[in-house]
Write a protein that holds these residues in place. Structure first.
Motif, PDB file in Angstrom:
ATOM      1  N   ALA A 145       0.814  -1.212   0.000  1.00  0.00           N
ATOM      2  CA  ALA A 145       0.000   0.000   0.000  1.00  0.00           C
ATOM      3  C   ALA A 145       0.856   1.275   0.000  1.00  0.00           C
ATOM      4  N   VAL A 146       2.158   1.103   0.147  1.00  0.00           N
ATOM      5  CA  VAL A 146       3.083   2.250   0.115  1.00  0.00           C
ATOM      6  C   VAL A 146       3.491   2.477  -1.331  1.00  0.00           C
ATOM      7  N   VAL A 147       3.083   3.629  -1.867  1.00  0.00           N
ATOM      8  CA  VAL A 147       3.300   3.894  -3.283  1.00  0.00           C
ATOM      9  C   VAL A 147       4.542   4.736  -3.561  1.00  0.00           C
ATOM     10  N   GLU A 148       5.080   5.352  -2.511  1.00  0.00           N
ATOM     11  CA  GLU A 148       6.326   6.103  -2.675  1.00  0.00           C
ATOM     12  C   GLU A 148       7.040   6.184  -1.348  1.00  0.00           C
ATOM     13  N   VAL A 149       8.370   6.083  -1.389  1.00  0.00           N
ATOM     14  CA  VAL A 149       9.212   6.198  -0.193  1.00  0.00           C
ATOM     15  C   VAL A 149      10.236   7.286  -0.487  1.00  0.00           C
TER      16      VAL A 149
END
Length: 104
Positions: A97-101
């Protein structure tokens, strides 16, 4: 909807390996707090300044797409005497669910 969470790089790396991110906030687990603290786009910089300014280890900003979560997100104040609401994630965060870091 996109929400944000500040994480240590170590916690994020562990979550990618295990398949679940469970750090609620600095030094507090999901199990201890009951939810993961998150912020809207206009809030995360204030959270960083208030709670992470003295952190010396690498930090990352996780951008979470709430449509990809399989746990509830509830807008609520973080404490009884606070009127501003923040998104709280009620369950472990699936790294998918993490689309950008973004390194901070």
């Amino acid at each position: 909807m996109r929400i944000f969470h500040i994480a240590t790089l170590a916690d994020w790396t562990d979550a990618q390996a295990s398949g679940a991110y469970t750090t609620s906030t600095r030094g507090v687990t999901l199990e201890e707090e009951g939810y993961l603290h998150a912020s809207r786009a206009d809030q995360w910089e204030g959270v960083r300044a208030a709670f992470y300014a003295d952190v010396t280890e690498p930090l990352v900003l996780l951008e979470i797409e709430t449509d990809l979560l399989d746990v509830p997100v509830v807008e609520e104040p973080p404490a009884p005497d606070v009127t501003e609401t923040f998104p709280h994630v009620y369950g472990a965060l699936d790294p998918a669910a993490v689309v950008e870091v973004t390194p901070l």
